[in-house]
Design a protein around this motif. Sequence first.
Motif, PDB file in Angstrom:
ATOM      1  N   PHE A 193       0.846  -1.188   0.000  1.00 37.73           N
ATOM      2  CA  PHE A 193       0.000   0.000   0.000  1.00 37.73           C
ATOM      3  C   PHE A 193       0.880   1.235   0.000  1.00 37.73           C
ATOM      4  O   PHE A 193       2.025   1.205   0.435  1.00 37.73           O
ATOM      5  CB  PHE A 193      -0.918   0.035   1.232  1.00 37.73           C
ATOM      6  CG  PHE A 193      -1.875  -1.107   1.300  1.00 37.73           C
ATOM      7  CD1 PHE A 193      -3.035  -1.102   0.560  1.00 37.73           C
ATOM      8  CD2 PHE A 193      -1.608  -2.197   2.107  1.00 37.73           C
ATOM      9  CE1 PHE A 193      -3.917  -2.165   0.612  1.00 37.73           C
ATOM     10  CE2 PHE A 193      -2.477  -3.269   2.174  1.00 37.73           C
ATOM     11  CZ  PHE A 193      -3.644  -3.246   1.426  1.00 37.73           C
ATOM     12  N   VAL A 194       0.335   2.336  -0.506  1.00 36.21           N
ATOM     13  CA  VAL A 194       1.009   3.628  -0.418  1.00 36.21           C
ATOM     14  C   VAL A 194       0.066   4.602   0.270  1.00 36.21           C
ATOM     15  O   VAL A 194      -1.151   4.413   0.261  1.00 36.21           O
ATOM     16  CB  VAL A 194       1.404   4.169  -1.807  1.00 36.21           C
ATOM     17  CG1 VAL A 194       2.468   3.301  -2.438  1.00 36.21           C
ATOM     18  CG2 VAL A 194       0.193   4.287  -2.725  1.00 36.21           C
ATOM     19  N   PRO A 195       0.601   5.666   0.891  1.00 34.40           N
ATOM     20  CA  PRO A 195      -0.259   6.590   1.634  1.00 34.40           C
ATOM     21  C   PRO A 195      -1.360   7.230   0.791  1.00 34.40           C
ATOM     22  O   PRO A 195      -2.447   7.483   1.280  1.00 34.40           O
ATOM     23  CB  PRO A 195       0.733   7.647   2.136  1.00 34.40           C
ATOM     24  CG  PRO A 195       2.044   6.951   2.160  1.00 34.40           C
ATOM     25  CD  PRO A 195       2.020   6.000   1.024  1.00 34.40           C
ATOM     26  N   ASN A 196      -1.093   7.493  -0.474  1.00 34.43           N
ATOM     27  CA  ASN A 196      -2.064   8.169  -1.328  1.00 34.43           C
ATOM     28  C   ASN A 196      -3.128   7.184  -1.796  1.00 34.43           C
ATOM     29  O   ASN A 196      -2.828   6.258  -2.550  1.00 34.43           O
ATOM     30  CB  ASN A 196      -1.344   8.777  -2.537  1.00 34.43           C
ATOM     31  CG  ASN A 196      -2.322   9.415  -3.520  1.00 34.43           C
ATOM     32  OD1 ASN A 196      -3.469   9.670  -3.183  1.00 34.43           O
ATOM     33  ND2 ASN A 196      -1.848   9.674  -4.717  1.00 34.43           N
ATOM     34  N   PRO A 197      -4.390   7.341  -1.360  1.00 36.17           N
ATOM     35  CA  PRO A 197      -5.417   6.384  -1.757  1.00 36.17           C
ATOM     36  C   PRO A 197      -6.045   6.699  -3.106  1.00 36.17           C
ATOM     37  O   PRO A 197      -6.876   5.951  -3.590  1.00 36.17           O
ATOM     38  CB  PRO A 197      -6.456   6.528  -0.635  1.00 36.17           C
ATOM     39  CG  PRO A 197      -6.381   7.972  -0.268  1.00 36.17           C
ATOM     40  CD  PRO A 197      -4.923   8.360  -0.424  1.00 36.17           C
ATOM     41  N   GLU A 198      -5.687   7.822  -3.709  1.00 37.36           N
ATOM     42  CA  GLU A 198      -6.351   8.237  -4.934  1.00 37.36           C
ATOM     43  C   GLU A 198      -5.806   7.488  -6.146  1.00 37.36           C
ATOM     44  O   GLU A 198      -4.642   7.093  -6.201  1.00 37.36           O
ATOM     45  CB  GLU A 198      -6.186   9.750  -5.134  1.00 37.36           C
ATOM     46  CG  GLU A 198      -6.760  10.573  -3.995  1.00 37.36           C
ATOM     47  CD  GLU A 198      -8.236  10.310  -3.738  1.00 37.36           C
ATOM     48  OE1 GLU A 198      -8.969  10.049  -4.709  1.00 37.36           O
ATOM     49  OE2 GLU A 198      -8.645  10.356  -2.572  1.00 37.36           O
ATOM     50  N   LEU A 199      -6.647   7.317  -7.148  1.00 37.96           N
ATOM     51  CA  LEU A 199      -6.272   6.542  -8.314  1.00 37.96           C
ATOM     52  C   LEU A 199      -5.323   7.277  -9.247  1.00 37.96           C
ATOM     53  O   LEU A 199      -4.768   6.662 -10.157  1.00 37.96           O
ATOM     54  CB  LEU A 199      -7.537   6.132  -9.079  1.00 37.96           C
ATOM     55  CG  LEU A 199      -8.415   5.094  -8.369  1.00 37.96           C
ATOM     56  CD1 LEU A 199      -9.686   4.857  -9.143  1.00 37.96           C
ATOM     57  CD2 LEU A 199      -7.660   3.797  -8.172  1.00 37.96           C
ATOM     58  N   ASP A 200      -5.112   8.582  -9.020  1.00 33.62           N
ATOM     59  CA  ASP A 200      -4.205   9.303  -9.916  1.00 33.62           C
ATOM     60  C   ASP A 200      -2.766   8.818  -9.780  1.00 33.62           C
ATOM     61  O   ASP A 200      -1.915   9.128 -10.610  1.00 33.62           O
ATOM     62  CB  ASP A 200      -4.288  10.816  -9.699  1.00 33.62           C
ATOM     63  CG  ASP A 200      -3.976  11.236  -8.266  1.00 33.62           C
ATOM     64  OD1 ASP A 200      -3.529  10.385  -7.475  1.00 33.62           O
ATOM     65  OD2 ASP A 200      -4.184  12.416  -7.953  1.00 33.62           O
ATOM     66  N   ARG A 201      -2.465   8.021  -8.742  1.00 34.41           N
ATOM     67  CA  ARG A 201      -1.113   7.471  -8.615  1.00 34.41           C
ATOM     68  C   ARG A 201      -0.801   6.505  -9.752  1.00 34.41           C
ATOM     69  O   ARG A 201       0.355   6.303 -10.127  1.00 34.41           O
ATOM     70  CB  ARG A 201      -0.957   6.745  -7.275  1.00 34.41           C
ATOM     71  CG  ARG A 201      -1.780   5.464  -7.190  1.00 34.41           C
ATOM     72  CD  ARG A 201      -1.648   4.701  -5.899  1.00 34.41           C
ATOM     73  NE  ARG A 201      -2.433   3.478  -5.958  1.00 34.41           N
ATOM     74  CZ  ARG A 201      -3.709   3.369  -5.607  1.00 34.41           C
ATOM     75  NH1 ARG A 201      -4.330   4.427  -5.115  1.00 34.41           N
ATOM     76  NH2 ARG A 201      -4.354   2.234  -5.725  1.00 34.41           N
ATOM     77  N   LEU A 202      -1.844   5.854 -10.309  1.00 38.00           N
ATOM     78  CA  LEU A 202      -1.651   4.847 -11.348  1.00 38.00           C
ATOM     79  C   LEU A 202      -1.683   5.445 -12.751  1.00 38.00           C
ATOM     80  O   LEU A 202      -1.158   4.841 -13.700  1.00 38.00           O
ATOM     81  CB  LEU A 202      -2.734   3.768 -11.212  1.00 38.00           C
ATOM     82  CG  LEU A 202      -2.703   2.553 -12.140  1.00 38.00           C
ATOM     83  CD1 LEU A 202      -1.341   1.865 -12.088  1.00 38.00           C
ATOM     84  CD2 LEU A 202      -3.800   1.573 -11.759  1.00 38.00           C
ATOM     85  N   LEU A 203      -2.254   6.634 -12.893  1.00 43.18           N
ATOM     86  CA  LEU A 203      -2.462   7.207 -14.231  1.00 43.18           C
ATOM     87  C   LEU A 203      -1.172   7.465 -14.999  1.00 43.18           C
ATOM     88  O   LEU A 203      -1.125   7.202 -16.213  1.00 43.18           O
ATOM     89  CB  LEU A 203      -3.298   8.475 -14.127  1.00 43.18           C
ATOM     90  CG  LEU A 203      -4.735   8.265 -13.613  1.00 43.18           C
ATOM     91  CD1 LEU A 203      -5.478   9.592 -13.564  1.00 43.18           C
ATOM     92  CD2 LEU A 203      -5.470   7.266 -14.488  1.00 43.18           C
TER      93      LEU A 203
END
Length: 424
Positions: A16-26
């Motif tokens: 897991f990473v702290p940022n839960p938002e999906l923009d991390r994968l974009l």
Amino acid sequence: MTYSQALEYIHSFRPFVPNPELDRLLPLLNALGNPQDQLKFIHVAGTNGKGSTVTMCAKILTLSGYRCGVFTSPYVVDFRERFQVDGEMISQQELAALVEALRPILEEMKTRNQFVNEFDVVTAIGFLYFLSKGCNIVCLEVGLGGIHDSTNVIKTPLAEIITSISLDHTRVLGDTIEEIAAKKAGIIKPNSDCVCYPRQHLDAIAVLMEQCAKTGSRLHLANPNQVQIIRSDLTGSAFFYAGKTYEISLVGAHQVYNAVTVIQTMELLRQKGFVLPGSAITEGLKETRFSARFQILRQNPVVVVDGAHNPEGLQALSQTLQMIQQKKNLIVGMMADKDYGHSLQAVCRQADEVICVPIQNPRAVRPELLAELAEGVCPSVSVIRNLSEAFQTALDRSGEQDYIIVCGSFFLAGEMIPIIKNRL
């Protein structure tokens, strides 16, 4: 890059990473040309029944002549189980090649402080693989929750399926049915079609209806009172629904309602132009087998592996065990982040003997603690720390007509299946 090197690289990323938002994968998907936008999906979320539902859908689509990908989580024995096309796992060479292609992009992202987690990487591999194999449709199972799950980067799917919702992963998803349902409902896209498990908790249905209203989507919910179970035993079930009789090989009455969910989904796909013969639906349901879902691995004695691990799943297993009149020896291991107290006791209450074992995972419950809980409801409880020894002990204590049931965790199932198969 070898297959083992590819696995090592995948596992080097944080769960897991702290940022839960999906923009991390974009950024990763953009660099890959957004393969997810070139695929069609059935997107599946829920607490229990996701894997069974995905597998039934895929079997029917394959029998209907479609090239169907399956993305599922977790795997039981082989990491490659996560990526399948028409029932075949990705090859070791194909997986290594995809990871080798991804690695330069991922390393460059690190230099820009753009971090992804392990499941993000796995999801991206799945999208690339299914596109490369020319899949007409992909049955896509979420990893955890829904709204922030890596798989939720897809655009509006052909259908969303919400399977049975109950309490699980409460530290992440919330400690009420409503909170958990809200996370699962996050996969419902604007102007989409959502198929719901027929025996859903009313609080969950209310949340799903609200999300559908917000997004202008349609909720498809079969009436459970229209389902007539003709037979339900250790070979599967037969049931009557919508004017037809169906059979399934998956064990447990809950699998009947998973099958009804699948039938509803197939009818929806028909309305969207898919050609799905009735024979493909009936045969697909009947032929579906799924690892570690009351999976019988041998006879004399009967050895069963079941990955049920949360309260609802273990309650379903407990009901299935009530059908067995012969002696039942359980081999049990569980994870500490589950409600293992009441769940364990519900299953152990049906057993004649219980052997508590460790799981090679830092989140596992100490077998001594499991034994303390089991002793209150089962007449014979022991702790054996070596899995091979535990299985041999269960064999020694079982007659030819008795049952040995391995249960409590998919992690335990993954460790025990090879041991059992080596004794066949």
